[in-house]
Design a protein around this motif. Structure first.
Motif, PDB file in Angstrom:
ATOM      1  N   THR A   1      72.326  70.771  79.510  1.00 53.42           N
ATOM      2  CA  THR A   1      71.993  71.562  78.225  1.00 53.42           C
ATOM      3  C   THR A   1      70.661  71.278  77.923  1.00 53.42           C
ATOM      4  OG1 THR A   1      74.167  71.928  77.517  1.00 53.42           O
ATOM      5  CG2 THR A   1      72.121  72.475  75.715  1.00 53.42           C
TER       6      THR A   1
ATOM      7  N   VAL B   1      69.787  74.968  72.850  1.00 50.10           N
ATOM      8  CA  VAL B   1      71.049  75.322  72.112  1.00 50.10           C
ATOM      9  C   VAL B   1      70.626  76.309  70.980  1.00 50.10           C
ATOM     10  CG1 VAL B   1      72.857  74.654  70.335  1.00 50.10           C
ATOM     11  CG2 VAL B   1      71.943  73.050  72.148  1.00 50.10           C
TER      12      VAL B   1
ATOM     13  N   MET C   1      72.635  78.202  67.785  1.00 50.94           N
ATOM     14  CA  MET C   1      73.506  78.446  66.737  1.00 50.94           C
ATOM     15  C   MET C   1      73.508  79.253  65.571  1.00 50.94           C
ATOM     16  SD  MET C   1      73.198  74.812  64.527  1.00 50.94           S
ATOM     17  CE  MET C   1      73.382  73.696  66.220  1.00 50.94           C
TER      18      MET C   1
ATOM     19  N   TYR D   1      74.813  75.317  61.279  1.00 48.32           N
ATOM     20  CA  TYR D   1      73.541  74.529  60.831  1.00 48.32           C
ATOM     21  C   TYR D   1      73.834  73.724  59.468  1.00 48.32           C
ATOM     22  CZ  TYR D   1      68.980  72.733  59.312  1.00 48.32           C
ATOM     23  OH  TYR D   1      68.209  71.947  58.829  1.00 48.32           O
TER      24      TYR D   1
ATOM     25  N   PHE E   1      72.081  66.752  69.368  1.00 45.84           N
ATOM     26  CA  PHE E   1      71.503  67.790  70.296  1.00 45.84           C
ATOM     27  C   PHE E   1      70.449  67.174  71.366  1.00 45.84           C
ATOM     28  CE2 PHE E   1      72.733  69.670  66.397  1.00 45.84           C
ATOM     29  CZ  PHE E   1      73.928  70.564  66.906  1.00 45.84           C
TER      30      PHE E   1
ATOM     31  N   VAL F   1      66.707  73.383  69.125  1.00 47.06           N
ATOM     32  CA  VAL F   1      67.993  74.036  68.554  1.00 47.06           C
ATOM     33  C   VAL F   1      67.328  75.590  68.107  1.00 47.06           C
ATOM     34  CG1 VAL F   1      69.888  74.339  67.158  1.00 47.06           C
ATOM     35  CG2 VAL F   1      69.250  72.222  68.243  1.00 47.06           C
TER      36      VAL F   1
ATOM     37  N   THR G   1      65.338  66.497  68.975  1.00 45.69           N
ATOM     38  CA  THR G   1      65.938  67.794  68.360  1.00 45.69           C
ATOM     39  C   THR G   1      64.697  68.566  67.687  1.00 45.69           C
ATOM     40  OG1 THR G   1      67.959  66.928  68.248  1.00 45.69           O
ATOM     41  CG2 THR G   1      67.670  68.787  67.096  1.00 45.69           C
TER      42      THR G   1
ATOM     43  N   PHE H   1      64.455  72.302  65.057  1.00 45.76           N
ATOM     44  CA  PHE H   1      65.436  73.320  64.517  1.00 45.76           C
ATOM     45  C   PHE H   1      64.402  74.280  64.298  1.00 45.76           C
ATOM     46  CE2 PHE H   1      68.440  69.902  63.457  1.00 45.76           C
ATOM     47  CZ  PHE H   1      69.240  70.353  64.100  1.00 45.76           C
TER      48      PHE H   1
ATOM     49  N   ALA I   1      64.927  80.305  73.419  1.00 43.77           N
ATOM     50  CA  ALA I   1      65.686  79.073  74.071  1.00 43.77           C
ATOM     51  C   ALA I   1      65.567  78.960  75.329  1.00 43.77           C
ATOM     52  CB  ALA I   1      67.348  79.302  73.783  1.00 43.77           C
TER      53      ALA I   1
ATOM     54  N   ALA J   1      76.241  77.258  70.698  1.00 49.41           N
ATOM     55  CA  ALA J   1      77.071  76.414  70.403  1.00 49.41           C
ATOM     56  C   ALA J   1      78.215  76.835  69.334  1.00 49.41           C
ATOM     57  CB  ALA J   1      76.207  75.407  69.736  1.00 49.41           C
TER      58      ALA J   1
END
Length: 204
Positions: free
Chosen positions: A68, A71, A73, A78, A91, A95, A112, A114, A128, A140
């Motif tokens: 991966t 990700v 989500m 979150y 992760f 993300v 990671t 976000f 992504a 996810a």
């Protein structure tokens, strides 16, 4: 690169219990879906913990982690995980969080980041894919996010960890997902005492 989803699911088709909320993300009665994961060496390593069992289940989990590169989500996932994940989330990749509430990007330890995406599932997936390089994009969760990508036909490969438990009620993965639009082709089946791991590829 492919788009994947990887879900634990009960024998009767549930991926969460009842009364799912931010304070109760797995829902009531969902404990058997996730208990098998917590002592796997690969899972513990991703949480910054030591020890755990090195077995076939752990190998399959590590394979998914390693493949991966980004990700996607939902905001509820979150929000429920933010405090638990802390400064070094598990992760280790970019993300992209689907949300209606804008928020500046957050850079965390361990690789990671976000990024909060307010313009829909296609935009989140495009971002992504650009971030993942030659590795996969994993959808996810939570369940509603996976269902949105399934309905849009955007998931290439689905891995289900079928846990030998009957929840009886809760949230079904394939609720409101149209049947017959794409064919599922079996890729792999691995049975262990903890779960039966089924991997399928969407074709057509």
């Amino acid at each position: 690169m492919i788009v994947t989803a990887d879900m634990a699911i009960s024998l009767d088709g549930y991926i969460a219990g009842t009364d799912v909320s931010i304070d109760n993300p797995g829902g009531d009665g969902a404990e058997p879906l996730f208990e098998w994961i917590h002592n796997l060496a690969s899972w513990r390593q991703r949480q910054g913990l030591s020890g755990g069992e090195e077995n076939r289940d752990s190998e399959l989990m590590r394979e998914w982690f390693d493949a991966t590169g980004a990700v996607v989500m939902g905001r509820m996932m979150y929000d429920t995980g933010e405090e638990f994940w802390g400064d070094n989330p598990p992760f280790r990749t970019p993300v992209f969080v689907l949300t209606h509430r804008p928020r500046p990007a957050l850079v965390k330890e361990g690789g990671t980041t976000f990024t909060f995406v307010t313009d829909g599932i296609h935009s989140a997936l495009d971002q992504a894919k650009a971030a993942a390089g030659d590795r996969n994009v994993d959808i996810a969760g939570g369940a509603s996010v996976v269902q949105q990508y399934l309905r849009a036909g955007l998931i290439d490969e689905l891995q289900l960890h079928v846990v030998p438990a009957l929840l009886g009620q809760g949230l079904r993965l394939f609720e409101d997902v149209p049947a017959g639009r794409r064919t599922l082709e079996p890729v792999r089946m691995v049975a262990t005492p903890l779960a039966t791991h089924l991997k399928y590829r969407f074709v057509g």
